[in-house]
Write a protein that holds these residues in place. Structure first.
Motif, PDB file in Angstrom:
ATOM      1  N   ARG A 118      21.634   2.525  15.899  1.00 50.20           N
ATOM      2  CA  ARG A 118      22.744   3.132  16.790  1.00 50.20           C
ATOM      3  C   ARG A 118      23.333   4.148  15.447  1.00 50.20           C
ATOM      4  O   ARG A 118      23.215   3.832  14.310  1.00 50.20           O
ATOM      5  CB  ARG A 118      23.583   2.074  17.046  1.00 50.20           C
ATOM      6  CG  ARG A 118      23.087   1.162  18.124  1.00 50.20           C
ATOM      7  CD  ARG A 118      24.023   0.062  18.506  1.00 50.20           C
ATOM      8  NE  ARG A 118      25.359   0.570  19.119  1.00 50.20           N
ATOM      9  CZ  ARG A 118      26.127  -0.087  19.321  1.00 50.20           C
ATOM     10  NH1 ARG A 118      26.291  -1.406  19.312  1.00 50.20           N
ATOM     11  NH2 ARG A 118      27.397   0.306  19.968  1.00 50.20           N
ATOM     12  N   PRO A 119      24.022   4.948  16.036  1.00 51.52           N
ATOM     13  CA  PRO A 119      24.585   5.908  15.094  1.00 51.52           C
ATOM     14  C   PRO A 119      26.058   5.392  14.511  1.00 51.52           C
ATOM     15  O   PRO A 119      27.074   5.527  14.834  1.00 51.52           O
ATOM     16  CB  PRO A 119      24.970   7.106  15.746  1.00 51.52           C
ATOM     17  CG  PRO A 119      25.285   6.613  17.443  1.00 51.52           C
ATOM     18  CD  PRO A 119      24.353   5.446  17.274  1.00 51.52           C
ATOM     19  N   SER A 120      25.854   4.356  13.253  1.00 50.90           N
ATOM     20  CA  SER A 120      26.841   3.859  12.683  1.00 50.90           C
ATOM     21  C   SER A 120      26.868   4.775  11.317  1.00 50.90           C
ATOM     22  O   SER A 120      25.807   4.878  10.519  1.00 50.90           O
ATOM     23  CB  SER A 120      26.438   2.451  12.409  1.00 50.90           C
ATOM     24  OG  SER A 120      27.592   1.707  11.901  1.00 50.90           O
ATOM     25  N   TRP A 121      28.060   4.854  10.889  1.00 49.81           N
ATOM     26  CA  TRP A 121      28.334   5.708   9.670  1.00 49.81           C
ATOM     27  C   TRP A 121      29.308   4.987   8.707  1.00 49.81           C
ATOM     28  O   TRP A 121      30.273   4.207   9.264  1.00 49.81           O
ATOM     29  CB  TRP A 121      28.953   6.974  10.243  1.00 49.81           C
ATOM     30  CG  TRP A 121      28.107   7.883  11.075  1.00 49.81           C
ATOM     31  CD1 TRP A 121      27.877   7.672  12.260  1.00 49.81           C
ATOM     32  CD2 TRP A 121      26.976   8.739  10.614  1.00 49.81           C
ATOM     33  NE1 TRP A 121      27.153   8.632  13.017  1.00 49.81           N
ATOM     34  CE2 TRP A 121      26.526   9.295  12.045  1.00 49.81           C
ATOM     35  CE3 TRP A 121      26.653   9.252   9.510  1.00 49.81           C
ATOM     36  CZ2 TRP A 121      25.608  10.151  12.048  1.00 49.81           C
ATOM     37  CZ3 TRP A 121      25.803  10.339   9.547  1.00 49.81           C
ATOM     38  CH2 TRP A 121      25.219  10.845  10.809  1.00 49.81           C
ATOM     39  N   LEU A 122      29.123   5.488   7.455  1.00 50.79           N
ATOM     40  CA  LEU A 122      30.084   4.994   6.381  1.00 50.79           C
ATOM     41  C   LEU A 122      30.734   6.342   6.051  1.00 50.79           C
ATOM     42  O   LEU A 122      30.357   7.249   6.082  1.00 50.79           O
ATOM     43  CB  LEU A 122      29.445   4.273   5.184  1.00 50.79           C
ATOM     44  CG  LEU A 122      29.159   2.953   5.332  1.00 50.79           C
ATOM     45  CD1 LEU A 122      28.758   2.478   3.724  1.00 50.79           C
ATOM     46  CD2 LEU A 122      30.297   1.898   5.701  1.00 50.79           C
TER      47      LEU A 122
END
Length: 428
Positions: A118-122
């Protein structure tokens, strides 16, 4: 297979003028023929006169590479290579997400969680907050806070996430300091300091990798020294003592006269690429085995047997690059001098150090690979899609200039401002 005039039992790779064949010290121009990447090397007189086919002699790839690699023998480039293209049905699909909690703040750095599909970001925000963004659910989670002791928020930042998703490193791009943080607790587990010797000319050297089941971080601890540490504890895993070099005396064993810069790790965590420089200045793209360094030879990063120099370029380092295979690196730029670089992508085998092939066209900008296509994103060009096998441009989206690439989710993210983020995916 016809034998080239150089006499080596290799396929023909190009042509030299007869004067270059006779004079090993003569300087040269690179003259492109306009047919693909075909090019000749001409001395100054032949370049001025326009050398004819009768004065050219065929040479092998080894001779061509050796001559082209002489950084200070290049006189310039004449013409340009042919940029190939092929029409396709490829296109980008865009989807915008609005996160009200991000409105009114700027994002100083952004990186993907590469272990999640899934497109998870920091992100690091203007207040120093380290945040995780899940675009599918619209969740925004604060993981920690950076202080003035950690990094200088007013200077450019870089954010790196470990493959396991447990750690992040935040550093000043051309500064001397940074930190490693445990994402579960937000605690600082390591403080990074690479010293203050010409650091303004080098991207901060730091990268995570997997060594079997363990996560490790490689980082600069001086202008000419890299080390590997355990990011959970800060334990140094590459201890070695090197006496300083004394004026007017020979360098001690293993002394490295090289400024470490941006690092790139191979997909399997086995190889490290370092795009640093030496005094002149000359950029030198190097690769070596992380496995040998950790388990066989603590001096591998200085002068170990796996160390290879892929190319040298005057006044040019920290170029766009990415891996496109376990051992194959794509690096931007054909040429040996910053003022003479040609838009192109060079494909190197990092284990052998050999240039495999190259193709013309990709502009200087960020490179990314989705397992099938190469992407090149550059200001004034947008994002183009390239076939690695044929070197053809398959699609160009002039309006797409993304902020970051998510290799697991295979999508770009663009920060549009005022809390709006845009995902872009390639569709056939």
């Amino acid at each position: 297979m016809s034998t080239p005039a150089c006499g080596h039992a290799e396929p023909v790779a190009g042509r030299f003028c007869s004067h270059l064949m006779a004079d090993d010290d003569a300087e040269h121009h690179v003259r492109f023929t306009g047919q693909g990447t075909e090019h000749d090397l001409l001395c100054a007189d032949c370049a001025d006169a326009g050398a004819s086919a009768e004065t050219l002699r065929t040479v092998c790839a080894t001779c061509m590479r050796e001559r082209l690699g002489r950084v200070f023998d290049s006189l310039g480039v004449i013409g340009g290579p042919e940029v190939l293209s092929r029409p396709t049905a490829l296109r980008f699909e865009h989807r915008e997400h609005t996160l009200p909690a991000l409105a009114g703040t700027s994002l100083l750095a952004l990186a993907p969680f590469v272990q999640q599909s899934r497109p998870s970001w920091l992100v690091v925000d203007a207040s120093g907050g380290l945040l995780r963004i899940d675009l599918e659910g619209g969740a925004l989670i604060r993981l920690g806070t950076l202080s003035a002791e950690d990094v200088q928020l007013s200077a450019p930042l870089a954010l790196h996430v470990s493959p396991c998703g447990r750690f992040a490193a935040v550093v000043n791009v051309t500064g001397r300091r940074g930190v490693v943080m445990a994402l579960a607790s937000g605690a600082v587990t390591m403080r990074l300091d690479r010293g203050g010797y010409h650091e303004e000319h080098c991207v901060f050297s730091v990268a995570f990798f997997r060594d079997g089941s363990r996560t490790r971080v490689v980082h600069a601890t001086a202008w000419n020294r890299l080390d590997v540490s355990d990011p959970a504890t800060g334990e140094l895993l590459t201890p070695r003592d090197l006496p300083p070099r004394e004026r007017d005396k020979p360098a001690p064993p293993h002394y490295l006269d090289y400024f470490h810069c941006g690092l790139t790790v191979s997909p399997d965590g086995a190889w490290l690429v370092d795009d640093g420089w030496v005094w002149q200045p000359v950029g030198v793209l190097r690769s070596f085995s992380l496995r040998r360094w950790l388990h066989e030879n603590v001096w591998e990063s200085e002068d170990g047997p796996s160390l290879k120099e892929l190319r040298a370029c005057g006044y040019f380092w920290d170029a766009p690059r990415c891996f496109v295979g376990e051992r194959i690196l794509a690096a931007w730029g054909f040429g040996v001098d910053e003022e003479q670089m040609v838009d192109a992508v060079m494909l190197y085998d990092v284990e052998s150090g050999k240039l495999l092939r190259w193709f013309a066209g990709p502009p200087r900008g960020a490179l990314a690979f989705d397992g099938r296509f190469l992407f090149a994103s550059a200001k004034g060009h947008g994002t183009s899609v390239w076939d690695l096998e044929t070197g053809e441009r398959l699609h160009q989206a002039p309006e797409l200039l993304p902020t970051a690439w998510h290799p697991a989710a295979r999508c770009f993210l663009t920060v549009l401002g005022d809390g709006v983020l845009r995902e872009s995916r390639l569709l056939a």
